[in-house]
Design a protein around this motif. Sequence first.
Motif, short mmCIF file in Angstrom:
data_model
loop_
_atom_site.label_atom_id
_atom_site.label_comp_id
_atom_site.label_asym_id
_atom_site.label_seq_id
_atom_site.Cartn_x
_atom_site.Cartn_y
_atom_site.Cartn_z
N ALA A 229 -23.13 21.02 71.81
CA ALA A 229 -22.88 22.03 70.68
C ALA A 229 -24.00 21.29 69.49
O ALA A 229 -24.07 19.95 69.40
CB ALA A 229 -21.53 21.46 70.10
N VAL A 230 -24.84 21.96 69.07
CA VAL A 230 -25.97 21.57 68.19
C VAL A 230 -25.77 22.04 66.90
O VAL A 230 -25.25 23.23 66.75
CB VAL A 230 -27.22 21.40 68.62
N VAL A 256 -29.88 28.30 76.01
CA VAL A 256 -29.38 28.33 74.69
C VAL A 256 -28.59 29.56 74.16
O VAL A 256 -29.08 30.83 74.79
CB VAL A 256 -30.51 28.13 73.83
N MET A 257 -27.39 29.22 73.73
CA MET A 257 -26.64 30.63 73.30
C MET A 257 -26.39 30.56 71.81
O MET A 257 -25.82 29.47 71.28
CB MET A 257 -25.27 30.51 73.91
N TRP A 258 -26.90 31.47 71.34
CA TRP A 258 -26.78 31.53 69.62
C TRP A 258 -25.13 32.08 69.38
O TRP A 258 -24.52 32.69 70.34
CB TRP A 258 -27.61 32.68 69.23
N VAL A 282 -18.16 24.59 62.95
CA VAL A 282 -18.98 25.79 63.49
C VAL A 282 -20.37 25.08 63.81
O VAL A 282 -21.05 24.79 63.10
CB VAL A 282 -19.10 26.71 62.39
N TYR A 283 -21.09 25.46 64.99
CA TYR A 283 -22.28 25.14 65.20
C TYR A 283 -23.36 26.19 65.43
O TYR A 283 -23.28 27.10 65.36
CB TYR A 283 -22.05 24.58 66.74
N GLY A 284 -24.56 25.64 65.20
CA GLY A 284 -25.62 26.51 65.02
C GLY A 284 -26.29 27.17 66.46
O GLY A 284 -26.63 28.18 66.73
N ALA A 285 -25.71 26.38 67.51
CA ALA A 285 -26.18 26.79 68.80
C ALA A 285 -25.28 25.92 69.98
O ALA A 285 -24.78 25.05 69.66
CB ALA A 285 -27.62 26.82 69.29
N MET A 360 -38.91 30.67 67.84
CA MET A 360 -37.94 31.33 68.56
C MET A 360 -36.76 31.64 67.48
O MET A 360 -36.26 32.80 67.56
CB MET A 360 -37.21 30.96 69.82
N GLU A 361 -36.48 30.57 66.61
CA GLU A 361 -35.37 30.61 65.94
C GLU A 361 -35.77 31.65 64.50
O GLU A 361 -35.07 32.46 64.26
CB GLU A 361 -34.92 29.33 65.23
#
Lengths: 468, 468
Positions: A229-230, A256-258, A282-285, A360-361
Amino acid sequence: MSAPDTSALIAALLDALGPTAVLAGADAPARNHNDCSGLPPAPPLAVVRPADTAGVATTLRLCSQHGVAVVPQGGLTGLCGAARTAGGEIALSLERLQGIEEIDPAAATMTVRAGTPLETVQQAAADAGFFCPLDLGARGSCSIGGNLATNAGGNRVIRYGMAREMVLGLEVVLANGTVVTSLNKMIKNNAGFDLKHLFIGSEGTLGVITRAVLRLSPKPASSQVALCAVNSYADVLTLLASARQHLGPQLSAFEVMWPEFWEFANTHAPQARNPFADDPAVYGAHVLVEALGTDETQDAERFEAWLGQLLEEGVVPNAALARSLSDAKAFWALRDASGEFHPLWPGHLAYDVGLPVARMEDYVIRCRAALAEAYPGIDSFYYGHIGDGNLHIIAHLPGAPKQPKDGVNAVVYGLVREFGGTVSAEHGIGTLKREWLGHARSPEEIGLMRLLKNAVDPQGLLNPGKVL
Amino acid sequence: MSAPDTSALIAALLDALGPTAVLAGADAPARNHNDCSGLPPAPPLAVVRPADTAGVATTLRLCSQHGVAVVPQGGLTGLCGAARTAGGEIALSLERLQGIEEIDPAAATMTVRAGTPLETVQQAAADAGFFCPLDLGARGSCSIGGNLATNAGGNRVIRYGMAREMVLGLEVVLANGTVVTSLNKMIKNNAGFDLKHLFIGSEGTLGVITRAVLRLSPKPASSQVALCAVNSYADVLTLLASARQHLGPQLSAFEVMWPEFWEFANTHAPQARNPFADDPAVYGAHVLVEALGTDETQDAERFEAWLGQLLEEGVVPNAALARSLSDAKAFWALRDASGEFHPLWPGHLAYDVGLPVARMEDYVIRCRAALAEAYPGIDSFYYGHIGDGNLHIIAHLPGAPKQPKDGVNAVVYGLVREFGGTVSAEHGIGTLKREWLGHARSPEEIGLMRLLKNAVDPQGLLNPGKVL
């Protein structure tokens, strides 16, 4: 040019190949009327199923002589319409051209016929003590010839490359029936132009692949999987750079999962198990990292030490290491939740775009906002093989009688053009993305593609209307 | 067709590009009269040295309009005559098109101009924390554009692949001056035909490479080198299979030296140190094995344990592990003794054939015997990158006023044809091996190459007489 005499062609094909190989009109099996593109089925003039390269050559020579178009067909699992007949062509199915001709342990190669299912190739490699790294969901039904014709990707491209990278030699039949046999087994061969690359990924528009020499890999002896988790995409990039440096050539997946996708996966994936269920953050990705190695104990220690370091540094605030095959499967089940979109929303819109990794982001932020503005209430999901620059997008407008395909295409592909990306990272162009090819390729690139097509297939009979 | 008005062309080139870029007649530098093929020098009509892609396009457009042939030139280090003018062509030198345009750390890519020396590319990659795995002896003088045009190999192909495998994007100027810019940075891009592979390895006959996007690798953190003495070629194959399995993707070199070469190396290599000097046994072959890894301590332990196991099993009766950089250099110096053939015997005959790995020993036995029978007293030496199927051969007839080139060619390439090998694993065809191309490629393959050449360069002005 006068209309071709199709009954004369069918008669000539029957005469040359016999009734087992030629199924005309109503005898043409329904499965050969379509691929997996979701387009309406269209019956071919006949399905021709030669059992050898000579039969493929005869089919193409006769079709060329009679001026009738040919659509090559493998396992019919393509998503873009490349193997679908538009109606009235000969469907040239490779389904009877099956079998593994040779495994050469010293060269670490396999010589295989085009119609062989990928899963058979994988199993034969394993039985001989090797590993066939090409893998995709359709493994049981797709054919190796189709995999090469479309330059299939899959989950392990970051380590092993696309299907293209597995090929050392190729046999191809040209539109006029000429057989070009180039079954090279050597890694190094600079004797003239490397012809195989012209055909790999050309979706059956330049020639029909009949046989191939594949490079086999050593069997991995160990496998490590972790879910990380990042907080931000910047940290995703730090994690990627660190994985490349510390896992080196063992890094085999970086998925990677958004957030939208992560939530979908945890709600809908049947065998998923969220290892962070107790974590209120809550994670960003979320990132699935996999490494394949050669030593079970050492590799596990190294992987764990690497992950521990990232946790300590705060790059990865939370992580779960697969301690068993069952853990690994549960983690992969989250990523493979993508398979649940279809049963849930049969008409959903799916994309396999490619983007420069650094941008990509920004792309996701812009695309998400543009879709929400254009179609209030639309769901969009972002996930993919980020190490390879490949982003998958799923869009679905709840309650809409018809999904706004053209409009969503325009948003997704318009931004791809703006960001310098590609409209197809792995699925190909076929007919579905043909109108968008110009968003990823310049007029000069497309002009050169046409020049090559006209040179190799001057009558334009091989898979017409596909790609170009 | 009437003879081209060359003075009008020179005037037009001077007008468009200026006197710095156009060096005509006697002003054409002597170095541009030749490459490293050993053929006699031949002066070009003029040397044109554009400083940008637009200048390359202008040069090609004007030459096309005036019907004058063009020979693209990089670092002029090629061994087969591909960059040598036959006399009277325009030598299009990329030497001023230098520089690194971008390094993208997230994508792990470098965008570079064609004339940049390979060593500059390697250094820039290292400065940015990456590794450029392409490496060859001419690194200081060869250019990256030439490396790609010839699909250069080198020592680490077994791990990193040929130059081709490093390329993600390419900019090429066609014979008519059309610029095809395809500077893709993504690992996965299936939007239409993959055009770059047409130009890589085509030795400047299909287009002139002006820029490229290269894929960079992580910097290896560890390096292990060992010299292994083995009794037979069967044991070489066992050792290779074991190295593939146990070192996996870390295996970066597998260099085999047959007895004649080993003896030559120990006699002539200036910095060599024979670790088996005290061992009275006579071995069938010596193998240099290198692995590049990500963890100094763990990798060294693993490598040593692997080697110990092979010693115990008797596959490797004697082995020496490099304990220091100095050891490693001394071991490599034995393999690099190949550099001593030229000063010792300037007119010697050199080959870079490719062969199926399993059949290489039989080839060496047959070749050695056939040469000895045809030319009593001839010396022949065998060594190479065996994991890649690449065998180098050196032949030299002592005391001969002129080396029997045609006869030795016939033996070496005749056996290559019989064994299903290739006449060039890495050096290319150029003009020197053109007559032997048919020993490695079928009429259908060569026919398809000609078809492509005619399509892309219908006037036949781009590097005429090379490859085909």
